[in-house]
Design a protein around this motif. Structure first.
Motif, PDB file in Angstrom:
ATOM      1  N   THR A 231       0.817  -1.215   0.000  1.00 14.26           N
ATOM      2  CA  THR A 231       0.000   0.000   0.000  1.00 14.26           C
ATOM      3  C   THR A 231       0.854   1.270   0.000  1.00 14.26           C
ATOM      4  O   THR A 231       0.317   2.361  -0.171  1.00 14.26           O
ATOM      5  N   LEU A 232       2.171   1.125   0.204  1.00 18.98           N
ATOM      6  CA  LEU A 232       3.042   2.292   0.178  1.00 18.98           C
ATOM      7  C   LEU A 232       3.334   2.702  -1.254  1.00 18.98           C
ATOM      8  O   LEU A 232       3.192   1.917  -2.193  1.00 18.98           O
ATOM      9  N   SER A 233       3.751   3.932  -1.419  1.00 24.23           N
ATOM     10  CA  SER A 233       4.134   4.398  -2.754  1.00 24.23           C
ATOM     11  C   SER A 233       5.461   3.759  -3.150  1.00 24.23           C
ATOM     12  O   SER A 233       6.186   3.197  -2.316  1.00 24.23           O
ATOM     13  N   GLY A 234       5.785   3.852  -4.427  1.00 26.91           N
ATOM     14  CA  GLY A 234       7.034   3.279  -4.905  1.00 26.91           C
ATOM     15  C   GLY A 234       8.244   3.880  -4.227  1.00 26.91           C
ATOM     16  O   GLY A 234       9.198   3.166  -3.870  1.00 26.91           O
ATOM     17  N   GLY A 235       8.222   5.191  -3.999  1.00 29.58           N
ATOM     18  CA  GLY A 235       9.339   5.838  -3.324  1.00 29.58           C
ATOM     19  C   GLY A 235       9.483   5.393  -1.885  1.00 29.58           C
ATOM     20  O   GLY A 235      10.601   5.193  -1.397  1.00 29.58           O
ATOM     21  N   GLN A 236       8.355   5.205  -1.186  1.00 33.31           N
ATOM     22  CA  GLN A 236       8.406   4.761   0.200  1.00 33.31           C
ATOM     23  C   GLN A 236       8.940   3.335   0.301  1.00 33.31           C
ATOM     24  O   GLN A 236       9.709   3.011   1.205  1.00 33.31           O
ATOM     25  N   ARG A 237       8.551   2.469  -0.640  1.00 35.94           N
ATOM     26  CA  ARG A 237       9.064   1.097  -0.617  1.00 35.94           C
ATOM     27  C   ARG A 237      10.571   1.075  -0.874  1.00 35.94           C
ATOM     28  O   ARG A 237      11.301   0.284  -0.256  1.00 35.94           O
ATOM     29  N   GLN A 238      11.041   1.928  -1.776  1.00 34.87           N
ATOM     30  CA  GLN A 238      12.476   2.033  -2.003  1.00 34.87           C
ATOM     31  C   GLN A 238      13.194   2.455  -0.737  1.00 34.87           C
ATOM     32  O   GLN A 238      14.257   1.916  -0.386  1.00 34.87           O
ATOM     33  N   CYS A 239      12.618   3.395  -0.008  1.00 38.38           N
ATOM     34  CA  CYS A 239      13.258   3.898   1.211  1.00 38.38           C
ATOM     35  C   CYS A 239      13.278   2.849   2.304  1.00 38.38           C
ATOM     36  O   CYS A 239      14.245   2.757   3.078  1.00 38.38           O
ATOM     37  N   VAL A 240      12.214   2.044   2.408  1.00 41.55           N
ATOM     38  CA  VAL A 240      12.206   0.955   3.381  1.00 41.55           C
ATOM     39  C   VAL A 240      13.314  -0.045   3.049  1.00 41.55           C
ATOM     40  O   VAL A 240      14.029  -0.527   3.941  1.00 41.55           O
ATOM     41  N   ALA A 241      13.493  -0.355   1.762  1.00 42.09           N
ATOM     42  CA  ALA A 241      14.539  -1.293   1.361  1.00 42.09           C
ATOM     43  C   ALA A 241      15.926  -0.737   1.671  1.00 42.09           C
ATOM     44  O   ALA A 241      16.826  -1.471   2.095  1.00 42.09           O
ATOM     45  N   ILE A 242      16.107   0.568   1.491  1.00 43.30           N
ATOM     46  CA  ILE A 242      17.397   1.190   1.811  1.00 43.30           C
ATOM     47  C   ILE A 242      17.663   1.134   3.311  1.00 43.30           C
ATOM     48  O   ILE A 242      18.760   0.772   3.757  1.00 43.30           O
ATOM     49  N   ALA A 243      16.652   1.489   4.118  1.00 39.19           N
ATOM     50  CA  ALA A 243      16.812   1.456   5.573  1.00 39.19           C
ATOM     51  C   ALA A 243      17.086   0.037   6.057  1.00 39.19           C
ATOM     52  O   ALA A 243      17.874  -0.179   6.991  1.00 39.19           O
ATOM     53  N   ARG A 244      16.464  -0.955   5.442  1.00 39.14           N
ATOM     54  CA  ARG A 244      16.688  -2.353   5.813  1.00 39.14           C
ATOM     55  C   ARG A 244      18.143  -2.751   5.552  1.00 39.14           C
ATOM     56  O   ARG A 244      18.786  -3.397   6.389  1.00 39.14           O
ATOM     57  N   ALA A 245      18.676  -2.350   4.401  1.00 42.34           N
ATOM     58  CA  ALA A 245      20.062  -2.686   4.075  1.00 42.34           C
ATOM     59  C   ALA A 245      21.030  -2.021   5.048  1.00 42.34           C
ATOM     60  O   ALA A 245      22.022  -2.631   5.482  1.00 42.34           O
ATOM     61  N   VAL A 246      20.744  -0.778   5.411  1.00 42.61           N
ATOM     62  CA  VAL A 246      21.612  -0.059   6.353  1.00 42.61           C
ATOM     63  C   VAL A 246      21.586  -0.735   7.722  1.00 42.61           C
ATOM     64  O   VAL A 246      22.619  -0.907   8.376  1.00 42.61           O
ATOM     65  N   HIS A 247      20.393  -1.146   8.162  1.00 42.96           N
ATOM     66  CA  HIS A 247      20.265  -1.766   9.482  1.00 42.96           C
ATOM     67  C   HIS A 247      21.062  -3.060   9.581  1.00 42.96           C
ATOM     68  O   HIS A 247      21.662  -3.351  10.625  1.00 42.96           O
TER      69      HIS A 247
ATOM     70  N   VAL B  11       8.064  12.218 -10.642  1.00 46.95           N
ATOM     71  CA  VAL B  11       9.022  13.257 -10.275  1.00 46.95           C
ATOM     72  C   VAL B  11       9.126  13.406  -8.763  1.00 46.95           C
ATOM     73  O   VAL B  11      10.226  13.420  -8.195  1.00 46.95           O
ATOM     74  N   LYS B  12       7.983  13.473  -8.068  1.00 48.41           N
ATOM     75  CA  LYS B  12       7.997  13.685  -6.622  1.00 48.41           C
ATOM     76  C   LYS B  12       8.611  12.498  -5.898  1.00 48.41           C
ATOM     77  O   LYS B  12       9.454  12.649  -5.010  1.00 48.41           O
ATOM     78  N   GLN B  13       8.193  11.277  -6.274  1.00 44.51           N
ATOM     79  CA  GLN B  13       8.717  10.102  -5.602  1.00 44.51           C
ATOM     80  C   GLN B  13      10.196   9.881  -5.908  1.00 44.51           C
ATOM     81  O   GLN B  13      10.947   9.394  -5.055  1.00 44.51           O
ATOM     82  N   SER B  14      10.629  10.272  -7.096  1.00 42.90           N
ATOM     83  CA  SER B  14      12.057  10.192  -7.411  1.00 42.90           C
ATOM     84  C   SER B  14      12.851  11.110  -6.500  1.00 42.90           C
ATOM     85  O   SER B  14      13.935  10.756  -6.018  1.00 42.90           O
ATOM     86  N   GLY B  15      12.297  12.296  -6.237  1.00 42.43           N
ATOM     87  CA  GLY B  15      12.964  13.217  -5.318  1.00 42.43           C
ATOM     88  C   GLY B  15      13.084  12.650  -3.923  1.00 42.43           C
ATOM     89  O   GLY B  15      14.098  12.850  -3.243  1.00 42.43           O
ATOM     90  N   VAL B  16      12.064  11.903  -3.484  1.00 43.13           N
ATOM     91  CA  VAL B  16      12.110  11.278  -2.157  1.00 43.13           C
ATOM     92  C   VAL B  16      13.244  10.258  -2.096  1.00 43.13           C
ATOM     93  O   VAL B  16      14.027  10.222  -1.135  1.00 43.13           O
ATOM     94  N   VAL B  17      13.364   9.429  -3.127  1.00 45.43           N
ATOM     95  CA  VAL B  17      14.414   8.416  -3.141  1.00 45.43           C
ATOM     96  C   VAL B  17      15.791   9.067  -3.183  1.00 45.43           C
ATOM     97  O   VAL B  17      16.718   8.643  -2.472  1.00 45.43           O
ATOM     98  N   LEU B  18      15.950  10.098  -3.989  1.00 47.84           N
ATOM     99  CA  LEU B  18      17.239  10.786  -4.071  1.00 47.84           C
ATOM    100  C   LEU B  18      17.623  11.397  -2.721  1.00 47.84           C
ATOM    101  O   LEU B  18      18.797  11.425  -2.352  1.00 47.84           O
ATOM    102  N   LYS B  19      16.618  11.863  -1.979  1.00 49.14           N
ATOM    103  CA  LYS B  19      16.892  12.427  -0.654  1.00 49.14           C
ATOM    104  C   LYS B  19      17.461  11.366   0.275  1.00 49.14           C
ATOM    105  O   LYS B  19      18.413  11.632   1.026  1.00 49.14           O
ATOM    106  N   TYR B  20      16.943  10.162   0.201  1.00 51.33           N
ATOM    107  CA  TYR B  20      17.432   9.102   1.085  1.00 51.33           C
ATOM    108  C   TYR B  20      18.746   8.517   0.599  1.00 51.33           C
ATOM    109  O   TYR B  20      19.504   7.960   1.396  1.00 51.33           O
ATOM    110  N   ILE B  21      19.030   8.639  -0.681  1.00 48.56           N
ATOM    111  CA  ILE B  21      20.366   8.281  -1.162  1.00 48.56           C
ATOM    112  C   ILE B  21      21.393   9.227  -0.545  1.00 48.56           C
ATOM    113  O   ILE B  21      22.461   8.795  -0.080  1.00 48.56           O
TER     114      ILE B  21
END
Length: 328
Positions: free
Chosen positions: A166-182, A199-209
């Motif tokens: 149910t999460l957006s594509g950008g949010q799922r990417q961020c969860v996967a990044i946080a999981r790898a870091v943990h 565009v907006k969700q890409s910006g979210v992912v770039l922020k977490y990169i």
């Protein structure tokens, strides 16, 4: 310390290495991969330093996927050297790479859409409690840990029980990044994380990169979008048909130059010729021919230098205003 990389079209750019003397976490030296008589990758040099984002760009079929598979341990290189922390390695499985702190986030994210967020966060590495053989899942501790790790990455979710689908594509990417870091990743490989996002969700992912870089991770950002790469990248490597077309630090290249190397000047010129046949299409911004690239300086015989220098000087003076505008 500086190094020069020559691409397949003769591009020679100085690459300024980090000045703090840090050793690359992961390094490829002349690495390549052949499948029988088919050479998918050849002579690739790549260095990933802590706290830096290394962008690997290339069109479809450039060799990006093969490069990922070598570093992540899925495939073994057939030529060159692969070093981790300065020591040669040859991974046989992805678990070998994970044990050395190299985590890969693929486009499918390796998540189960109908499972809650916290279950996906610990998928395959669940926390348990109680004596053996009646150990059971420690749900409370997993929820607390998942929430803390997500918040440390700047991700705030109101309900960790909601299915991750149910999460957006950008949010799922961020969860996967946080999981790898943990789970102890020191090198994070991101396979086209913004390819299917808006565009907006890409910006979210770039922020977490960028957030992962601030935490000291070495990030390999695989993409075919030079604009996304230039927003967060510290170093850029462009692959073309399995070889290294360009390797340059951010200070040594502009977005326009990166785009030209990514697309290829000859291809852009051909595209301009085709689009010129269509009415209402503005093709003035596209180059007429492949942009010139700097070549190594060579000593010329006396008498020849004066004849060659005059046109070169005139050309450089004519191009100076355009270059200044591009740099600005």
């Amino acid at each position: 310390m500086t190094s020069k990389t020559t691409g397949t079209h003769g591009a020679v750019l100085e690459d300024t290495a980090p000045q703090d003397g840090d050793r690359p976490l992961v390094e490829l030296r002349g690495a390549g991969k052949a499948y029988g008589n088919i050479r998918a990758l050849h002579g690739v040099d790549l260095a990933v330093h802590p706290g830096r984002v290394t962008c690997v760009l290339g069109d479809n079929g450039a060799g990006k996927s093969t490069l990922i598979k070598i570093i992540s341990g899925l495939h073994q290189h057939t030529e060159g050297d692969f070093l981790v922390d300065g020591a040669p390695v040859r991974f046989t499985t992805p678990r070998d790479a994970l044990a050395r702190g190299i985590a890969t986030v693929y486009q499918d994210l390796a998540t189960v859409p109908l499972m809650p967020v916290w279950r996906n966060f610990f998928l395959g590495s669940e926390m348990t409690k109680g004596p053996w053989p009646v150990r059971r899942l420690d749900i409370a501790r997993m929820k607390k840990t998942a929430d803390e790790e997500l918040r440390n990455m700047g991700i705030v979710l109101d309900d960790l029980e909601q299915p991750i689908g149910t999460l957006s594509g950008g949010q799922r990417q961020c969860v996967a990044i946080a999981r790898a870091v943990h789970f102890g990743a020191r090198v994070l490989i991101l396979d086209e994380p913004t390819a299917a996002l808006g565009v907006k969700q890409s910006g979210v992912v770039l922020k977490y990169i960028a957030a992962a870089r601030e935490r000291g991770l070495g990030v390999i950002f695989i993409t075919h979008n030079p604009h996304h790469a230039y927003l967060v990248g510290d170093h850029f490597s462009v692959l073309r048909l399995g070889t290294l077309e360009l390797s340059a630090a951010r200070a040594d290249i502009t977005l326009e130059e990166l785009t030209n190397h990514m697309a290829g000047g000859a291809e852009l010129a051909a595209l301009k010729h085709e689009l010129a046949q269509v009415g209402g299409v503005d093709v003035a911004a596209l180059p007429d021919e492949q942009p010139e690239v700097p070549a190594p300086a060579t000593a010329a015989p006396a008498g020849v230098a004066s004849e060659a220098a005059a046109p070169a000087t005139a050309a450089s003076e004519a191009a100076a205003p355009d270059t200044a505008e591009g740099k600005a």
